[in-house]
Each structure stands twice: as structure tokens, then as C-alpha cells.
Design a protein around this motif. Structure first.
Motif, PDB file in Angstrom:
ATOM      1  N   ALA A   1       0.822  -1.216   0.000  1.00 16.59           N
ATOM      2  CA  ALA A   1       0.000   0.000   0.000  1.00 16.59           C
ATOM      3  C   ALA A   1       0.854   1.263   0.000  1.00 16.59           C
ATOM      4  N   ALA A   2       2.111   1.145   0.439  1.00 19.37           N
ATOM      5  CA  ALA A   2       2.981   2.328   0.458  1.00 19.37           C
ATOM      6  C   ALA A   2       3.272   2.833  -0.954  1.00 19.37           C
ATOM      7  N   GLU A   3       3.190   1.958  -1.959  1.00 15.52           N
ATOM      8  CA  GLU A   3       3.481   2.356  -3.334  1.00 15.52           C
ATOM      9  C   GLU A   3       2.279   2.221  -4.262  1.00 15.52           C
ATOM     10  N   THR A   4       1.276   1.455  -3.866  1.00 18.28           N
ATOM     11  CA  THR A   4       0.099   1.257  -4.725  1.00 18.28           C
ATOM     12  C   THR A   4      -0.669   2.569  -4.866  1.00 18.28           C
ATOM     13  N   LEU A   5      -1.272   2.761  -6.041  1.00 21.10           N
ATOM     14  CA  LEU A   5      -1.881   4.051  -6.354  1.00 21.10           C
ATOM     15  C   LEU A   5      -3.350   4.152  -5.970  1.00 21.10           C
ATOM     16  N   SER A   6      -4.027   3.029  -5.756  1.00 22.31           N
ATOM     17  CA  SER A   6      -5.432   3.080  -5.363  1.00 22.31           C
ATOM     18  C   SER A   6      -5.773   1.825  -4.576  1.00 22.31           C
ATOM     19  N   MET A   7      -6.890   1.870  -3.852  1.00 21.85           N
ATOM     20  CA  MET A   7      -7.292   0.714  -3.052  1.00 21.85           C
ATOM     21  C   MET A   7      -7.713  -0.445  -3.951  1.00 21.85           C
ATOM     22  N   ASP A   8      -8.335  -0.162  -5.094  1.00 17.48           N
ATOM     23  CA  ASP A   8      -8.697  -1.238  -6.023  1.00 17.48           C
ATOM     24  C   ASP A   8      -7.450  -1.971  -6.513  1.00 17.48           C
ATOM     25  N   ASP A   9      -6.383  -1.212  -6.811  1.00 18.86           N
ATOM     26  CA  ASP A   9      -5.129  -1.847  -7.221  1.00 18.86           C
ATOM     27  C   ASP A   9      -4.556  -2.692  -6.093  1.00 18.86           C
ATOM     28  N   LEU A  10      -4.693  -2.229  -4.863  1.00 19.66           N
ATOM     29  CA  LEU A  10      -4.190  -2.983  -3.715  1.00 19.66           C
ATOM     30  C   LEU A  10      -4.897  -4.324  -3.602  1.00 19.66           C
ATOM     31  N   ILE A  11      -6.210  -4.330  -3.774  1.00 18.87           N
ATOM     32  CA  ILE A  11      -6.968  -5.586  -3.699  1.00 18.87           C
ATOM     33  C   ILE A  11      -6.568  -6.516  -4.840  1.00 18.87           C
ATOM     34  N   GLN A  12      -6.397  -5.966  -6.023  1.00 18.85           N
ATOM     35  CA  GLN A  12      -5.966  -6.797  -7.150  1.00 18.85           C
ATOM     36  C   GLN A  12      -4.587  -7.384  -6.906  1.00 18.85           C
ATOM     37  N   HIS A  13      -3.689  -6.595  -6.339  1.00 16.01           N
ATOM     38  CA  HIS A  13      -2.339  -7.083  -6.060  1.00 16.01           C
ATOM     39  C   HIS A  13      -2.360  -8.232  -5.058  1.00 16.01           C
ATOM     40  N   VAL A  14      -3.190  -8.118  -4.029  1.00 16.19           N
ATOM     41  CA  VAL A  14      -3.218  -9.184  -3.024  1.00 16.19           C
ATOM     42  C   VAL A  14      -3.857 -10.443  -3.597  1.00 16.19           C
ATOM     43  N   HIS A  15      -4.804 -10.290  -4.529  1.00 20.56           N
ATOM     44  CA  HIS A  15      -5.343 -11.460  -5.225  1.00 20.56           C
ATOM     45  C   HIS A  15      -4.215 -12.219  -5.921  1.00 20.56           C
ATOM     46  N   HIS A  16      -3.392 -11.502  -6.648  1.00 19.37           N
ATOM     47  CA  HIS A  16      -2.303 -12.136  -7.389  1.00 19.37           C
ATOM     48  C   HIS A  16      -1.262 -12.720  -6.437  1.00 19.37           C
ATOM     49  N   TRP A  17      -0.987 -12.016  -5.360  1.00 21.89           N
ATOM     50  CA  TRP A  17       0.007 -12.478  -4.382  1.00 21.89           C
ATOM     51  C   TRP A  17      -0.430 -13.805  -3.767  1.00 21.89           C
ATOM     52  N   LEU A  18      -1.684 -13.893  -3.368  1.00 17.64           N
ATOM     53  CA  LEU A  18      -2.197 -15.133  -2.778  1.00 17.64           C
ATOM     54  C   LEU A  18      -2.229 -16.261  -3.808  1.00 17.64           C
ATOM     55  N   TYR A  19      -2.636 -15.936  -5.021  1.00 18.01           N
ATOM     56  CA  TYR A  19      -2.748 -16.948  -6.066  1.00 18.01           C
ATOM     57  C   TYR A  19      -1.387 -17.552  -6.398  1.00 18.01           C
ATOM     58  N   GLU A  20      -0.362 -16.716  -6.481  1.00 16.54           N
ATOM     59  CA  GLU A  20       0.973 -17.218  -6.805  1.00 16.54           C
ATOM     60  C   GLU A  20       1.534 -18.091  -5.695  1.00 16.54           C
ATOM     61  N   ARG A  21       1.073 -17.901  -4.472  1.00 12.63           N
ATOM     62  CA  ARG A  21       1.555 -18.690  -3.338  1.00 12.63           C
ATOM     63  C   ARG A  21       0.612 -19.835  -2.997  1.00 12.63           C
ATOM     64  N   ARG A  22      -0.347 -20.082  -3.862  1.00 11.26           N
ATOM     65  CA  ARG A  22      -1.291 -21.191  -3.709  1.00 11.26           C
ATOM     66  C   ARG A  22      -2.020 -21.135  -2.369  1.00 11.26           C
ATOM     67  N   ILE A  23      -2.451 -19.943  -2.017  1.00  8.30           N
ATOM     68  CA  ILE A  23      -3.270 -19.737  -0.821  1.00  8.30           C
ATOM     69  C   ILE A  23      -4.674 -19.402  -1.273  1.00  8.30           C
ATOM     70  N   LEU A  24      -5.662 -20.059  -0.707  1.00 12.39           N
ATOM     71  CA  LEU A  24      -7.053 -19.833  -1.080  1.00 12.39           C
ATOM     72  C   LEU A  24      -7.426 -18.380  -0.781  1.00 12.39           C
ATOM     73  N   ILE A  25      -7.936 -17.685  -1.776  1.00 11.60           N
ATOM     74  CA  ILE A  25      -8.270 -16.271  -1.616  1.00 11.60           C
ATOM     75  C   ILE A  25      -9.494 -16.134  -0.722  1.00 11.60           C
ATOM     76  N   PRO A  26      -9.414 -15.326   0.339  1.00 13.36           N
ATOM     77  CA  PRO A  26     -10.565 -15.177   1.249  1.00 13.36           C
ATOM     78  C   PRO A  26     -11.759 -14.516   0.547  1.00 13.36           C
ATOM     79  N   ALA A  27     -12.841 -14.423   1.278  1.00 14.64           N
ATOM     80  CA  ALA A  27     -14.048 -13.784   0.758  1.00 14.64           C
ATOM     81  C   ALA A  27     -13.763 -12.327   0.429  1.00 14.64           C
ATOM     82  N   GLU A  28     -14.495 -11.801  -0.563  1.00 13.36           N
ATOM     83  CA  GLU A  28     -14.250 -10.436  -1.028  1.00 13.36           C
ATOM     84  C   GLU A  28     -14.427  -9.431   0.096  1.00 13.36           C
ATOM     85  N   ARG A  29     -15.460  -9.629   0.914  1.00 10.77           N
ATOM     86  CA  ARG A  29     -15.709  -8.669   1.996  1.00 10.77           C
ATOM     87  C   ARG A  29     -14.549  -8.673   2.989  1.00 10.77           C
TER      88      ARG A  29
END
Length: 977
Positions: free
Chosen positions: A133-161
Motif C-alpha cells: 500500500a505504500a506504493e500502490t496508487l489506489s485501493m482497487d489496485d491494492l486488492i488486485q495485487h493481493v489477489h495475485h500475491w495469494l494466487y501465486e503462493r497457492r493460498i485460497l483467496i478469502p471472501a471479497e468482503r
């Protein structure tokens, strides 16, 4: 950032419709999947387990939504499992018991190796999100980044809320930290004054000061310099130049500043106080940095104008002098032959003719230009005022700064002459004028010397301005010394370079010896000759055999493809790639928002304005287009959308015949514009004012990088920047070879590109560049001795190797762009040890390239093919952007980047659509037994546009793609249950 492969990552539901491409690429069942399903489940349970499996693999989430499943997916699952599955079904019809659905999800997670997120993992996720979040430009980008981060580490993505609540709290914490930083860096009095700018009026224009600051610089003129200086003066009076905000990444500052740029002042006033403070402070800070860069660019160009005009005046004066001199000779000749007068009378007349002839020898052309520049003291003095207010800083021994300070002191005191005891150093070129007897003229010469010296000092980095982006201290642009010493090994590991120059030079020397032997062999075979000019020459490439089959094949393919409307093409490619979802950071809510986005792309990427685009698209409001155009200026979105389209195009097998995707060519295409853009330059070929659109075209035809540039400047920096930024997001090694024309080549550029991991292959024009430069200890083959020069200093490379690596590592890490780095360490920095090392290493690299270029016919042909391929893509771009950039467009940096990015996206859409249709046509022909040779297909290309209707009324087929591109409203989802 991940592209097309991550399209469905983070999704919590399936769209109502999928394309065949999506099913086969994202939701495919492998043979091992089918075997595992058959072994684990009985027949009536396999379909549901298969759907859970493919959705988990594509999204990283379990499928819990009970809406209707896509028919295409159901049909595919049934065919692969050999099961009768209804074409209309939902999870509710597939699962009568929730426990069965849960068991299938658990099995799919175990099979795919996905682990569930526990409380401890959520803590790790939160810690990573705080860093991002220190470098991300928006909160939507932050959520997208964490989706990719979890997916690459084979961690089940939590609920959207869960993720959104976590992201919201982290984002709020980041903004609280930003507010604390701002309160510490900006005194309260200055924050109050900054807030007052929202309502304060500027002069008699009727605008608020905030609106006036948003106004971009106009045309290149003294009045524009004056207005830009007035804005800088206001911001410095506010104290903006003293704000220490560099700990916040500049792109994040720009993102906040852009929000203010996109809002009316009244809307800014309505924001919450903390949000308003953050956005306003960053807007003022970024505005000062960009205005300073703009003023330095304008004054530098103004100095170039004055020098050019002095050169022209000198040329005209010398031409007149030559005519007068000849006329005097004619008169003297007549006097000599006049036998009716005495010799003394004739001598007296000749003496009168030569009375005005100076005793000193005539000055050189360059000295005459300096004298003409000295005579233009009024305009030089008017230009020195803005420069003095900028607050230049530089090295202690920098002569131009000392000259500027002395000139300012004398002017403030009212002096009109330069004192005789002046001890300010001047270069040898200006010494005669500054030390002359005419002290008034000496002061004017010192002013001219100072202003030209400042321009050179800015380019080589010996002079800088602290409140600037591109012209700040050279060490501030690079990795700090302490960090470089601490993380030296880590940076070298990422670059794959040794800590000392010897291992690198040993490998290079071995390659050079082999290349010289190959070149000597080519010379002996007569393929290469050494001309009287002592330079390498070769005959023209032998043309390939004339064969009309590829051309006829191309015509047959596109004849079968048929004509297409541009609107249909855009929507179909969006359905395949989801680029609209990238541009909006979500799916479009309704058809009007989606069509407005397409219209904004067309308005940015063509010569049409919002009114004309709205007239072409029925029932569309120009205001909605303008709003969407602002959205496209958000940093990073257009490049990511372009990446998706290029990746889709590269999935087709035919592209492997065109190239490997590891080579690219880069070149600039000029777009005509108005002289009212301050950075517009006259295109030397088209003879009109224009701006450059620099593109990198893959050997597979797609454009992977674009950037607007100023014409008539060296393009090596932007060429290297494009490859570097493309490679940083690739995990396949990225590009390994870049072909450029003469403008994309410099010695330092060749060194930097090699150390960054790819080869710069220039099309050289000058004969002086066709020499073989070797180390002093290396002996060239006897046949090449005439063109070899043993002048490369290995010691210079060794001594400054660490400094050279620091520059390259700074570019690789994204701390400084290759454009700025090559300006500071390029030809303007002659005498600098790092420049000397880069220059000598480049001579070796250029020699190695020349040996390959002259001895390897296939390499030379491939390089020229790449450059020609880029030209064919430029023709397509010109078909899309047929007119000129309007005077009111492109003045802001963000808007010009959006114009370049939109034109690139529209071009890639055409290329990708053509590639898809070409592949489908070839597959159809081959299924009927009609074979086509690969050699023919290699000579075809998708940059074809004769069958595309780019104009006229545009009707987007929303209904055909509604379920794939639009986000269904909650009430609609319920209705489908």
C-alpha cells in the motif's frame, strides 16, 4: 504485473457466458484431471467436482455463487467427461446437499495444492498489504495485487468482503501516515494558505488560483516562459520547494495530484479535510516539480533558438562579406589595369578601399556566432531573469554558476560594464570577448557564456535544481551510496553481472576474437570490402526470390475474413481479453459506462474530439466521454490493458512463425500537431510541427511499449527504457535484442543496454562508426588492420566499473529512467569517469556488433526485417490517427501519455483481431486438406487495415457480449437463481 493469465484470479462467480477461447485457456481439463476425477467420484458427481476444480484453478477461490453456469463450460465438461450434462444448470441443480459441494471444494483444493487461509496467514497477508500500500496508487489496485500475491503462493483467496475490509483499514492507515508526514513537513500556516487557493481568484481571468495552476503551458514563446515562472514563483512563495516529501514515491504523489486535476475546485472543497489536505499538498508539490522541468525545457530550447538565430545571422553576414570582398577585388583589379593614371594615384585609391579592413585575421565561424550571440544581449538578459529565480545549485567549481552569480550581482547594482579585476573563470572560446577592451561588450559576452554554460551543465548533471524531477542532483537520481554499499551483491545478482570488470571483459574479448576471425573470413570471400575511405562496405542484401504466392495468400485470407466494423472489433477483443475491466479496475456497471469507455479510447487514440465521437455513437453524452477520458489518464492502466491484448495475440500458433517474442524493434512515429504545444518540434521530413510517439514492436507484431517523446532528440534512452520496463514484468527472460535506427543509438546506450541484459542493434549511418575499436593489447587480423584502431582503454573500464554498475542498477530498479540517465551520463558528460568507461566499453561492443553485422547475412536480414515490421505497424497507426493533435489537446503530460497509450491499444486490438481471424481461416483451410507452407506464412503480417471501417456511425453490439463484459446488478443476480 500479471496479465492475461490472471484474468479470472479473484473472481467469486462465473459470468453467464464464456467464449470458447476462455473455456479452453482458463477452464480446461487435462488428461490427469480427468483420471483423478474418474478415480475419486462416481459418474453423477464428477461434473460438479470438475466445475469446482477448473474454477479454483482459474480464480483461486471456491465457487459458491448459485447463479446459472455458462453453457459453454457445461458443454465442455460434458464432452471431456463423456457425461450427459444439461445445457442450463446452476450449482443448486448440481448439488442437492451443501456438504457434497463442500467436499468437492476440499478435494479440489487438495488436488491443486491450495491451502486455506488461517488467522496466521491473514496476519502475513495484512503485513504484505501494508508494504504494498505504500506504493500502490489506489485501493482497487491494492486488492488486485493481493489477489495475485495469494494466487501465486497457492493460498485460497478469502471472501471479497474480508479482503476489502482489510484493504480499507490498511488504506486508511496509510493515509493517516501520509497526513502525519504532511503535518510534519508542511507548517500549518502553509497548509492554511494552500487550502485558501481553492477559492482565491487569479487576477482578472475569473479563474481560481487552483484552476490557473492546472492550466498547462501553452506554445513555445517568451510569454509562456513568463507565465510558467509566475506559477513557480507563487508556489515558492507558498514554501512548496521546502517540503520534504521525497519519502513518498513520486508515482503515488502523482496519483493523488491527478485526483485534484480531475475535479473542479468546488468538488475539492467538499472533500473531507484530511483527504483534501493530502490531495492538495501532493498536487502543489508535483505541480512545482513538473513546472520546473517545463521551464527548464522551455529556457533550454529558447537558448537553442538564440544560438541557431545567431548562427543564421552569421551565415548571412559572411555571405554578404564574401560578396563585398569580391566587389572590392573587382574594383582593385580595375584600378591596377587603369593605365591612364599614375601608380601613386592608383595606390592611394586602393588604400582608401582597404581602409576599413581590420588588421587581425578573420574570426572562425564559431567565434563569429559567439559574437552575434553577444550582440543579442536584450533577449539573453530577458531570459536570465527566470533562470536566476530557480535557485540553481551545482558543483563548487562549476563556472556557469559563478558567472550567473556575478552577472546577477552586477545587474542588481546597476553596473553596465564588467570590472577589469573580474576573476570568474570562462572557457577559452569566450575568453577573447570577456577579456576584451570593450567592458560593456565583455559583460554581454559573460551573460551569453553563462546562459549557454547553464544549459550544458544541466544536461551533464553538474548543475541542478532541487525542486525538479529530471534536473535534480545526479547522486539523488541514483541508488544512494550507503544503500549501494549495503546491497551491492543483491543488485549485481539481479543484473547477473560480476563485481569486477575482468570476468566480463574476458568473455567479451573471447567473443571479439571469434567475431574478428569471422569478419576476416567474409572479407577473404569477397562479401565485405574495405573502401578507400578506410571503412567497411558491403553490397546490398540479395533480394529474396520473387514469389507472388505470399501476397496472393494474404489477399485470399483477408478476402475470406471480410470487412469489419471497428466497434465490433473492439468489443470482441474486449470479450477475449477483458481490457475494459483493467481500465475501470472493475467490470462496467452498465452499457452506457462501457460504451463511454470505448468512446474515450477512440477520442484519445484518434484525431476526433468528444463532440465528433458522440455524434458517431447514438445516444451518448459528450460529458460521459470526457469523464472516461480522465479515467484513462490513471497511471498504469493503459499499459496493463495493452499487455493483455498483446498476450492474447501471442497465444495463436501463427505468431510463432513470425518470431519468438524475444526480439523487438523501436522507432518514433510523428503525429502532426499545433505549434501551440510548447514541446512540439518541426519534423524534418514532414516539415510540420509534430510530437513523437515512440513504440516497441515485437517480432510477432504487437506493440509492447509506447511513450510520447520530443522530436529531433536522441532516442537511445527511451529505446532502452521500453525494453527495461517490459522485461521487469516478464518471467521468461523478456526481450534479448532491440533493433533501432540511427537516432536510437549512442555509445553509452549500447553499454547500458548490454549491462541490462539485452543487445542494442543499430542501423549505423556514419562511416566514422564503421571502424573496429580494439584494446591496445589486441592484434587485429592482417586484412582488417587498415580499419582497426587500438585505442580502447581497459583501465578506464576497470577503474569506473563500480560507478557504471551503480547507474545501470538504478535504471534496473526503476529509481531513474534510462532517458534521464543517458542524458546525465551521455555525450554532455564528457570527461566524467563513468562516461569514459561507458564510452570505451561501447567501442568494444560496437566492434563486436559490426563483425556480426558484416559477416552474418541472416543476422543483417533479420534486423532489417524487424525495422520494416515496425514501419508497417506505424502505417496502421496512421490509418487510425489520420489527422493532427488539436491545439487544446496533449498539453498535460498525463493527457499525452493517454493519447499514446490509447492509440497503441487500438492498434493492438486490430493486430490481435486480425491474428485471430487469420488463425481461424488457416485452421479451416487445413481441416479441408488445403495445405499452406510455413515459409509463406512467415512473410504475412496482421498489420492489415484495408478491411476495417474506422469511421462512420458506430454501433457497439452490447447484447452479444453483455453477460461477458457487464457486472450484473444484485437484483439481476437474484432473478437468475
Amino acid at each position: 504485473m500479471p496479465g492475461l493469465a490472471f484474468r479470472y484470479v479473484g473472481r467469486h462467480r462465473l459470468p453467464s457466458r464464456l467464449s470458447e477461447f476462455d473455456v479452453e485457456r482458463y477452464f480446461a481439463l487435462t488428461d490427469s484431471d480427468i483420471a483423478a476425477l474418474n478415480e475419486r467420484f462416481r459418474g453423477d458427481r464428477r461434473a460438479g467436482a470438475a466445475i469446482q476444480l477448473v474454477f479454483l484453478r482459474a480464480s483461486g477461490r471456491t465457487l459458491d455463487h448459485v447463479g446459472t453456469l455458462p453453457r459453454q463450460l457445461l458443454r465442455y465438461i460434458g464432452e471431456r467427461l463423456s457425461l450427459p450434462i444439461p445445457t442450463i444448470a446452476s450449482l443448486r441443480t448440481l448439488y442437492q446437499r451443501y456438504k457434497t459441494q463442500y467436499d468437492h471444494q476440499v478435494w479440489a483444493c487438495e488436488y491443486l495444492g491450495l491451502t486455506s487461509h488461517g488467522q496466521g496467514q491473514l496476519v502475513d497477508v495484512a503485513a504484505w498489504m501494508e508494504q504494498d500500500a505504500a506504493e500502490t496508487l489506489s485501493m482497487d489496485d491494492l486488492i488486485q495485487h493481493v489477489h495475485h500475491w495469494l494466487y501465486e503462493r497457492r493460498i485460497l483467496i478469502p471472501a471479497e468482503r474480508t479482503l476489502r475490509d482489510l484493504a480499507r483499514s490498511i488504506w486508511a492507515e496509510v493515509e493517516r501516515d501520509l497526513l502525519v508526514l504532511i503535518e510534519a513537513a508542511v507548517p500549518k500556516v502553509q497548509r492554511v494558505r494552500a487550502d485558501a487557493l481553492l477559492s482565491a481568484r487569479h487576477g482578472s481571468s475569473g479563474m481560481t488560483i487552483l484552476e490557473w495552476l492546472k492550466t498547462p503551458p501553452a506554445r513555445h514563446s517568451p510569454s509562456t516562459i513568463t507565465e510558467t515562472l509566475a506559477k513557480i514563483r507563487l508556489l515558492k512563495d507558498l514554501g512548496v520547494h521546502e517540503w520534504q516529501l521525497d519519502v513518498v514515491p513520486i508515482e503515488k504523489q502523482r496519483a493523488y495530484a491527478q485526483r485534484v486535476q480531475a475535479r473542479r475546485p468546488a468538488k475539492v472543497r467538499e472533500l473531507k479535510e484530511s483527504t483534501r489536505t493530502i490531495e492538495l499538498i501532493f498536487f502543489l508539490h508535483v505541480t512545482l516539480l513538473e513546472l520546473t522541468d517545463a521551464l527548464l525545457y522551455q529556457t533550454g530550447r529558447r537558448v537553442s533558438d538564440l544560438v541557431r538565430q545567431a548562427y543564421d545571422r552569421t551565415t548571412v553576414r559572411q555571405a554578404h562579406s564574401a560578396v563585398e570582398y569580391r566587389q572590392q577585388l573587382v574594383v582593385i583589379k580595375a584600378l591596377v589595369r587603369d593605365s591612364g593614371r599614375t601608380a601613386q594615384e592608383r595606390l592611394d585609391d586602393i588604400d582608401k578601399l582597404l581602409a576599413n579592413l581590420a588588421d587581425k585575421p578573420p574570426a572562425s565561424h564559431a567565434a563569429s556566432v559567439r559574437e552575434a550571440l553577444t550582440d543579442d544581449h536584450h533577449r539573453i538578459r530577458n531570459l536570465m531573469g527566470p533562470l536566476r529565480e530557480l535557485g540553481f545549485v551545482g558543483r563548487e567549481a562549476e563556472p556557469s554558476l559563478r558567472q550567473l552569480k556575478l552577472v546577477g550581482t552586477l545587474r542588481d547594482s546597476g553596473a553596465t560594464e564588467l570590472p577589469l579585476d573580474c576573476d570568474v573563470p570562462v572557457s577559452a572560446a569566450w575568453r577573447d570577448l570577456v577579456k576584451g577592451d570593450d567592458r560593456t561588450r565583455a559583460l554581454r559576452a559573460l551573460e551569453a557564456s553563462a546562459i549557454t554554460g547553464l544549459r550544458k551543465g544541466l544536461r551533464r548533471g553538474s548543475v541542478w535544481v532541487n525542486h525538479s524531477l529530471s534536473f535534480r542532483e545526479r547522486d539523488q537520481l541514483l541508488i544512494p551510496h550507503a544503500q549501494w554499499e549495503r546491497d551491492h551483491n543483491r543488485y549485481l545478482s539481479s543484473l547477473g553481472l560480476p563485481g569486477t570488470a575482468d570476468p566480463f571483459l574476458e568473455r567479451l574479448t573471447e567473443h571479439l576474437k571469434a567475431a574478428l576471425a569471422a569478419l576476416e573470413e567474409a572479407r577473404e570471400a569477397g562479401r565485405v570490402t574495405i573502401g578507400p575511405d578506410r571503412a567497411l562496405h558491403l553490397s546490398a542484401l540479395e533480394a529474396l526470390p520473387i514469389d507472388g504466392i505470399p501476397k496472393r495468400t494474404r489477399d485470399l485470407i483477408f478476402s475470406e475474413i471480410g470487412t469489419v466494423q471497428f466497434a465490433d472489433m473492439i468489443m470482441e477483443m474486449d470479450a477475449h481479453t477483458g481490457f475494459s475491466e483493467v481500465l475501470l479496475a472493475r467490470k462496467a456497471r452498465d452499457a452506457n459506462e462501457l460504451v463511454s469507455l470505448y468512446a474515450a479510447l477512440i477520442a484519445h487514440g484518434t484525431d476526433l474530439d468528444t463532440t465528433n465521437v458522440a455524434a458517431m455513437i447514438p445516444k451518448l453524452d459528450p460529458a460521459h466521454i470526457s469523464t472516461a477520458m480522465r479515467l484513462l489518464e490513471m497511471p498504469g492502466r493503459l499499459p496493463r490493458a495493452n499487455d493483455r491484448v498483446v498476450e492474447f495475440q501471442r497465444t495463436h500458433p501463427i505468431t510463432e512463425l513470425w518470431g519468438s517474442g524475444r526480439q523487438t524493434s523501436s522507432d518514433s512515429m510523428s503525429l502532426d500537431t499545433s505549434p501551440h504545444l510548447f514541446y512540439a518540434r518541426v519534423d524534418p521530413r514532414r516539415r510540420t510541427h509534430a510530437v513523437g510517439m515512440y513504440t516497441h514492436v515485437l517480432d510477432q507484431h504487437g506493440i509492447v511499449y509506447n511513450q510520447p517523446i520530443v522530436l529531433n532528440e536522441r532516442q537511445a534512452g527511451v529505446a532502452i527504457e521500453g525494453v527495461t520496463r517490459h522485461n521487469e514484468s516478464r518471467d521468461d527472460g523478456g526481450l534479448r535484442r532491440l533493433s533501432v535506427d540511427t537516432h536510437g543509438y549512442t555509445n553509452v546506450g549500447m553499454t547500458v543496454s548490454k549491462l541490462l541484459g539485452f543487445d542494442l542493434c543499430p542501423r549505423l549511418r556514419n562511416l566514422s562508426e564503421r571502424k573496429l575499436h580494439l584494446p591496445r593489447s589486441m592484434v587485429a587480423p592482417a586484412g582488417l588492420a587498415a580499419i582497426a584502431a587500438n585505442e580502447v582503454s581497459i583501465k578506464a573500464i576497470r577503474d569506473s566499473w563500480d560507478g557504471l554498475l551503480r547507474v545501470v542498477a538504478s535504471i534496473h530498479a526503476g529509481r531513474v529512467s534510462a532517458i534521464v540517465a543517458l542524458q546525465r551520463f551521455g555525450s554532455a558528460a564528457q570527461g566524467d569517469p563513468v562516461h569514459r568507461a561507458a564510452d570505451h566499453l561501447a567501442r568494444l561492443l560496437r566492434t563486436l556488433f559490426l563483425c556480426d553485422y558484416f559477416s552474418n547475412v541472416e543476422f543483417r536480414r533479420e534486423m532489417h526485417t524487424l525495422l520494416n515490421r515496425g514501419e508497417s505497424v506505424h502505417q496502421l497507426q496512421r490509418a487510425i490517427y489520420t489527422g493532427k493533435v488539436a491545439p487544446e489537446r496533449g498539453r498535460r503530460r498525463d493527457e499525452m501519455i493517454a493519447i499514446s497509450g490509447s492509440l497503441t491499444l487500438l492498434t493492438n486490438v486490430v493486430i490481435a483481431w486480425n491474428t485471430q481471424r487469420m488463425q481461424a481461416t488457416l485452421d479451416g483451410w487445413r481441416s479441408k486438406g488445403q495445405g499452406i507452407g510455413d515459409d509463406w506464412l512467415r512473410r504475412l503480417g496482421p498489420a492489415h487495415f484495408a478491411h476495417v471501417n474506422f469511421r462512420g456511425t458506430m454501433s457497439f453490439p452490447i447484447e452479444r457480449y453483455r453477460e461477458m463484459l457487464l457486472n450484473a446488478a444484485p437484483w439481476r443476480r437474484t432473478a437468475r437463481l
